[in-house]
Design a protein around this motif. Structure first.
Motif, short mmCIF file in Angstrom:
data_model
loop_
_atom_site.label_atom_id
_atom_site.label_comp_id
_atom_site.label_asym_id
_atom_site.label_seq_id
_atom_site.Cartn_x
_atom_site.Cartn_y
_atom_site.Cartn_z
N ASP A 114 73.54 80.96 24.74
CA ASP A 114 72.31 82.50 24.63
C ASP A 114 72.44 82.97 23.27
N ARG A 115 73.40 82.97 22.79
CA ARG A 115 73.67 84.10 21.56
C ARG A 115 73.36 82.35 19.85
N VAL A 116 74.11 81.90 19.92
CA VAL A 116 74.01 80.65 18.76
C VAL A 116 73.26 79.37 18.63
N GLY A 117 72.36 79.55 20.15
CA GLY A 117 71.29 78.42 20.43
C GLY A 117 72.43 77.54 21.65
N ARG A 118 71.38 76.65 22.07
CA ARG A 118 71.66 76.35 23.19
C ARG A 118 72.03 74.64 22.76
N TRP A 119 70.88 73.72 22.27
CA TRP A 119 71.51 72.70 21.14
C TRP A 119 72.68 72.41 20.32
N ARG A 120 73.10 73.38 20.15
CA ARG A 120 74.04 73.72 18.89
C ARG A 120 75.73 73.83 20.28
N VAL A 121 75.56 73.96 21.31
CA VAL A 121 76.56 74.28 22.53
C VAL A 121 76.54 72.67 22.83
N PHE A 122 75.07 72.18 23.46
CA PHE A 122 74.96 70.99 24.13
C PHE A 122 75.70 70.19 24.23
N LEU A 123 75.53 69.71 22.30
CA LEU A 123 75.62 69.12 21.24
C LEU A 123 76.83 69.01 21.00
N ALA A 124 77.63 69.70 21.06
CA ALA A 124 79.15 70.13 20.64
C ALA A 124 80.14 69.86 22.40
N GLY A 125 79.28 69.88 23.64
CA GLY A 125 79.42 69.16 24.92
C GLY A 125 80.07 67.96 24.70
N HIS A 126 78.88 66.77 24.23
CA HIS A 126 79.05 65.46 23.88
C HIS A 126 80.14 65.51 23.36
N GLY A 127 80.53 66.39 22.02
CA GLY A 127 81.54 65.32 21.25
C GLY A 127 82.69 65.89 21.81
N ALA A 128 83.18 67.25 22.85
CA ALA A 128 84.14 66.94 23.31
C ALA A 128 83.84 65.51 24.93
N LEU A 129 83.08 64.84 25.27
CA LEU A 129 83.29 63.67 25.77
C LEU A 129 83.83 62.68 25.11
N LEU A 130 83.22 63.00 23.76
CA LEU A 130 83.67 61.29 22.61
C LEU A 130 84.76 62.04 23.32
N ALA A 167 74.62 60.91 17.59
CA ALA A 167 74.30 60.92 15.71
C ALA A 167 72.87 61.15 15.50
N VAL A 168 71.92 60.20 16.75
CA VAL A 168 70.54 59.83 16.74
C VAL A 168 70.04 61.40 16.56
N SER A 169 70.88 61.83 18.30
CA SER A 169 70.05 63.45 18.95
C SER A 169 69.99 64.53 17.49
N LEU A 170 71.46 64.10 17.28
CA LEU A 170 71.15 65.49 15.82
C LEU A 170 70.66 65.61 15.12
N ALA A 171 70.07 64.04 14.63
CA ALA A 171 68.75 63.85 12.67
C ALA A 171 67.39 64.66 14.02
N LEU A 172 67.46 63.93 15.38
CA LEU A 172 65.95 64.61 15.97
C LEU A 172 65.90 66.16 16.31
N LEU A 173 67.81 66.88 16.15
CA LEU A 173 66.78 68.51 16.50
C LEU A 173 67.04 69.37 15.18
N ARG A 174 67.84 68.36 14.21
CA ARG A 174 68.27 68.72 12.87
C ARG A 174 66.71 69.90 12.15
N PRO A 175 65.59 68.97 12.55
CA PRO A 175 64.45 69.24 11.21
C PRO A 175 63.99 70.88 12.26
N GLY A 176 64.11 71.17 13.40
CA GLY A 176 63.46 72.13 14.14
C GLY A 176 64.74 73.15 14.21
N ALA A 177 64.55 74.30 14.78
CA ALA A 177 65.37 75.29 14.54
C ALA A 177 66.21 75.09 16.21
N PRO A 178 66.69 75.91 16.59
CA PRO A 178 67.89 75.49 18.55
C PRO A 178 66.95 75.89 18.85
N ALA A 179 67.23 75.52 20.45
CA ALA A 179 66.67 76.07 21.35
C ALA A 179 66.88 76.73 22.10
#
Length: 430
Positions: free
Chosen positions: A299-315, A409-421
């Motif tokens: 809620d504070r820093v942006g939902r996409w940042r946390v979402f992608l960080a979660g997949h980093g943990a899985l990786l 990496a593809v998801s990060l590229a898709l999300l980079r042009p827009g603001a975090p959800a």
């Protein structure tokens, strides 16, 4: 625990339940509807995770299924619900107040499937029972998440979903423990697990009927626009919904199912069969502890940042399973990262999706995102099971790890042009 009071909850009327919460309501509270649904999910997850904890071992050792056969059943178990999620979301939206009824139907179908496992002893029969169980899950998931979203303020949706997922995961934590105790205390352990699971599932349905409010959308809203399946699919024309769906689908293609993760750990460490049912406890414990903090962080820093960080943990968890490390800390590290992945993605994804979906299509819109993710995970289960059968578990996991890295990496590229959800990006918190 977050405790809701009258100042934190929308009015009890149907119209009030559909409107976003006013700025005057306390942001620190969670709506009673969220807590009631969390209780239903807690009880239901005790039931379902009792079965999930023993199912891999039951199928592979007792029934002698190959990894490919298990991958097929696991794909059915985790992906079949995708075929009915859109229908469940559509039915809930069309009624203007059917979210509870459709969710209750789904919970009821899943409960009735538990005793049927006592009669299923072949790949076909078990597959049919699991398909019916997942049909129930598919029907209930989108209406339930829509109820959570509609009863929460936009700036606190991540927290509300975090609280619900934490309660849900408390059930996931208790389920394997109950299954473990039953297996140790009874002679016909699997039959006893399936019977107790059915009784607990019935209790969850009763709590839903008695304590969850029945209306969730305003009559005026229903009169203004009638939700249709075409309108639900048409949501993909919205940029926010489209990117949520595409990223969920891409990342789901490389998300190895929980059961395979536990089988990999058992294979690597030689975990005795009697202890296998305890492995999901590690994932559930980490999920339980991290769901609310990571929801608030989203809620504070942006939902996409946390979402992608979660997949980093899985990786990272996959990478640990590929190393030569065999120490006793390996399962702790892998299960902690596995639980962190779910805490950072499950509820956060639904909170992010809610930001771009109008209220009258909230259940249908969430179902679109869930369908894409479920279909991708179904394909991953089939592919991983086939790769394990053909080339071995290590090669299968290596392929999944590389695929996950590429999809991230593809998801990060898709999300980079827009603001975090999230509220900070959309202005909902202003």
């Amino acid at each position: 625990m977050y405790v809701a009071d009258s100042r934190a909850t929308p009015p009890a009327s149907a119209e009030g339940a559909a409107r976003p919460a006013r700025a005057g309501w306390r942001r620190t509270a969670v709506a009673p509807t969220v807590l009631a649904l969390g209780t239903v999910s807690l009880i239901t997850d005790v039931s379902s995770e009792m079965v999930t904890a023993v199912l891999p071992l039951y199928l592979v050792t007792s029934l002698g299924l190959s990894p490919l056969g298990f991958g097929l059943l696991d794909g059915v178990y985790n992906g079949f619900s995708a075929l009915v999620r859109l229908a469940g979301g559509h039915l809930a939206d069309r009624g203007g107040g059917r979210h509870k009824a459709v969710a209750g139907l789904g919970y009821g179908i899943s409960a009735l499937c538990k005793p049927l496992l006592l009669l299923a002893h072949s790949l076909t029969s078990i597959g049919l029972v699991l398909a019916a169980d997942r049909t129930g899950k598919g029907l209930r998931t989108a209406p339930r998440d829509a109820l959570i979203s509609l009863s929460s303020t936009p700036e606190a949706r991540g927290r509300s979903f975090g609280v619900h997922r934490a309660m849900d995961t408390a059930g996931a934590l208790l389920g394997p423990l109950v299954a473990f105790l039953i297996l140790r205390a009874t002679v016909d352990g699997y039959d006893a697990v399936f019977t107790v699971s059915f009784c607990v599932a019935v209790l969850g349905v009763l709590v839903l009927v008695l304590f969850v409010p029945g209306s969730s959308t305003a009559p005026a809203l229903e009169a203004a626009v009638r939700p249709t399946l075409r309108a639900a699919v048409g949501l993909l024309r919205r940029r926010d919904v489209r990117r949520v769906t595409v990223c969920a689908l891409l990342l789901g293609l490389a998300t190895v199912s929980d059961s395979f993760v536990y089988l990999l750990l058992q294979h690597r460490l030689g975990v005795p069969d009697r202890w296998f049912a305890l492995l999901p406890l590690g994932t559930a414990a980490a999920f339980l502890l991290l769901a609310v903090p990571l929801g608030r962080l989203a809620d504070r820093v942006g939902r996409w940042r946390v979402f992608l960080a979660g997949h980093g943990a899985l990786l990272t968890a996959y990478a640990l399973l590929l190393t030569a490390w065999h120490g006793p800390a390996l399962p702790c590290a892998v299960l902690l990262l596995h639980g962190a992945f779910y805490a950072a993605t499950d509820g956060v994804l639904m909170a992010a999706a809610s930001d771009g979906v109008p209220e009258h299509l909230r259940s249908s819109g969430l179902a679109v995102v869930q369908t894409g993710q479920a279909l991708a995970r179904f394909a991953c289960s089939l592919g991983f099971g086939a790769a394990w059968s053909l080339w071995g578990d290590r090669t299968a996991l290596l392929a999944s790890t590389v695929t996950l890295a590429l999809c991230a990496a593809v998801s990060l590229a898709l999300l980079r042009p827009g603001a975090p959800a999230g509220p900070k990006a959309t202005g909902a918190a202003a």
